[in-house]
Enzyme design. Structure first.
Site, PDB file in Angstrom:
ATOM      1  N   ASP A   1      29.208 -17.789 102.561  1.00  0.00           N
ATOM      2  CA  ASP A   1      28.313 -17.805 101.388  1.00  0.00           C
ATOM      3  C   ASP A   1      26.972 -18.458 101.664  1.00  0.00           C
ATOM      4  O   ASP A   1      26.262 -18.806 100.731  1.00  0.00           O
ATOM      5  CB  ASP A   1      28.935 -18.608 100.230  1.00  0.00           C
ATOM      6  CG  ASP A   1      29.956 -17.816  99.454  1.00  0.00           C
ATOM      7  OD1 ASP A   1      30.275 -16.706  99.886  1.00  0.00           O
ATOM      8  OD2 ASP A   1      30.406 -18.323  98.421  1.00  0.00           O
TER       9      ASP A   1
ATOM     10  N   CYS B   1      41.309  -8.465  81.849  1.00  0.00           N
ATOM     11  CA  CYS B   1      40.023  -9.173  81.735  1.00  0.00           C
ATOM     12  C   CYS B   1      39.701  -9.455  80.266  1.00  0.00           C
ATOM     13  O   CYS B   1      39.543  -8.530  79.469  1.00  0.00           O
ATOM     14  CB  CYS B   1      38.899  -8.372  82.382  1.00  0.00           C
ATOM     15  SG  CYS B   1      37.306  -9.240  82.252  1.00  0.00           S
TER      16      CYS B   1
ATOM     17  N   CYS C   1      37.557 -18.222  86.656  1.00  0.00           N
ATOM     18  CA  CYS C   1      38.616 -17.468  85.981  1.00  0.00           C
ATOM     19  C   CYS C   1      39.522 -16.878  87.048  1.00  0.00           C
ATOM     20  O   CYS C   1      39.041 -16.390  88.071  1.00  0.00           O
ATOM     21  CB  CYS C   1      37.975 -16.351  85.156  1.00  0.00           C
ATOM     22  SG  CYS C   1      39.155 -15.313  84.275  1.00  0.00           S
TER      23      CYS C   1
END
Ligand code: B12
Length: 379
Positions: free
Chosen positions: A134, A198, A241
């Site tokens: 990242d 979701c 999440c």
């Protein structure tokens, strides 16, 4: 040293460093990536992540990031849980912090381990190396698929047949020409569990995520107010999440993660929302030191905590919201008003006139006005 032997030595070091898997791809292995990244950005699916618009040519093509690179080694480290990470969602007075964030920041842990693996490759192969987790414009998921670590599932996360949806990824680019491994193919079949669960409908289509609706984006990356239409879906998720990952059927083959430096930190699994709402900046930093949570800063985090409080259906938490209606941060004040109005409307009616009289921020005023029905031009 012959390329095959060099590769075997690299994989052995990767395993010794705690990586669950390490495989190689050629630098030209993701020809579809530029168009897919461009389409995602053109749809605005990156939201406020303006950095995703920069250096897109380098992001989508390893050769544009480093012209001398010949191979990419993709590495995965499991963070598979030993219990159901979604169980906390039923405890509405507690905070759900996503599994990846309840431990030392994986960037720090993986970077050091990548350097060890890359160091061996450089020394034994006499080649150049660069490591990424990242930290640069690199598309880790398609590269990992090309190297055969897994495939990008319908939730867009890399899924492995051995480790399910629970791999952290890292990359080593090198000038060595290493024999590439076979890519992995899609094994999602007709399953749509990740799309169906979701809570904020963040998938406009399979394999495509609209970050602007994703709870991970909203609670971690989004710097501003969270749109009212999305708040209820957030539930008690205060940082990230796990829903789309946790329902993936391939998780059943995953062994619980072993890497001790990524061990779950005690006490972060069910923090009371009332305690979190009291955190000032130093207390926030101390509680989350070394974890990814610290990077969002106290104000954004308390914004999320207040949304969880507003969703809790527990009137006893109304005082936690009331205590924050004059917080210095407008992000916090706005969600304190929203949470209080939801949990204790009578108390909110009492506080609204003074709060509005003292309020200069247009967004915070809007939260109160929506409730107190004060005309827009009454300030
Ligand atoms: C930006 C980013 C985010 C953004 C956007 C997520 C996203 N889907 O890209 C936000 C903030 C939302 C996010 C959230 C999360 N993230 Co994140 N994130 C990244 C980051 C920095 C870049 C990803 C990227 O390039 N996105 C750009 C778009 C274009 O990519 P894409 O969604 O994958 O789009 C692809 C599909 O649309 C596909 N596609 C389009 N059409 C079609 C059709 C078919 C048939 C197919 C097969 C594919 C396909 O092509 C596109 C390119 O491959 C990476 C690290 C890195 N440098 O790669 C980590 C990374 C993806 N994140 C990671 C994690 C762990 C998470 C979370 C699980 C954290 C959490 N628990 O809250 C969530 C997962 C949410 C989700 N469902 O994606 C891990 C995932 C590991 C893995 N096994 O894949 C990564 C790789 C970091 C790491 N080093 O481990 N993240």
């Amino acid at each position: 040293m012959k390329a095959e032997r060099l590769k075997r030595a690299v994989v052995a070091r990767a395993v010794a460093e705690g990586f669950s898997v390490a495989r190689t791809a050629s630098v030209d292995a993701i020809p579809e990536a530029p168009a897919r990244l461009a389409a995602w950005l053109a749809e605005g699916h990156h939201g406020d992540m303006g950095w995703m618009e920069e250096r897109t040519d380098q992001r989508a093509d390893p050769r544009k990031l480093w012209a001398q690179a010949k191979s990419v080694i993709m590495l995965g480290m499991s963070y598979a849980p030993d219990s159901d990470p979604l169980a906390i969602l039923a405890q509405t007075d507690k905070a759900a912090i996503s599994l990846y964030a309840r431990r030392r920041d994986y960037h720090d842990v993986i970077k050091g381990k990548l350097k060890s693996v890359a160091g061996l490759l450089a020394a034994q192969g006499g080649v150049d190396v660069k490591v990424f987790v990242d930290t640069a414009p690199v598309m880790e998921k398609p590269l990992a698929q090309a190297a055969g670590l897994g495939w990008q599932g319908k939730h867009s996360v890399l899924v492995s047949r051995e480790h399910g949806s629970w791999l952290f990824l890292g990359a080593i680019y090198t000038t060595a020409e290493l024999p590439p491994d076979a890519p992995e193919t899609d094994h999602c079949g007709s399953c749509t569990r990740c799309l169906d669960i979701c809570p904020t409908d963040a998938f406009p289509a399979p394999y495509q995520l609209d970050s602007r609706r994703c709870i991970a984006y909203l609670t971690i990356e989004h710097p501003g107010h969270i749109d009212e239409s999305l708040r209820a879906g957030i539930g008690n998720r205060v940082f990230g999440c796990d829903d789309c990952l946790a329902v993936c059927p391939w998780n059943k083959f995953a062994q619980a993660a072993q890497e001790t430096r990524l061990a779950l930190r005690d006490g972060l699994d069910a923090l009371p929302l009332a305690d979190l709402a009291r955190l000032d900046d130093p207390a926030f930093r101390a509680l989350f030191a070394g974890t990814p949570v610290k990077r969002t800063g106290r104000d954004r985090f308390i914004r999320n905590v207040l949304i969880a409080i507003g969703n809790s259906a527990r009137p006893e938490l109304a005082e936690s919201a009331a205590a924050l209606v004059s917080d210095p941060s407008p992000l916090v004040r706005a969600m304190a008003a929203w949470a209080l109005i939801r949990l204790a409307p009578a108390r909110a009616l009492v506080l609204a006139p003074a709060a509005l009289a003292a309020e200069n921020d247009a967004d915070v005023r809007r939260e109160w006005r929506a409730f107190a029905a004060e005309p827009e031009n009454a300030s």
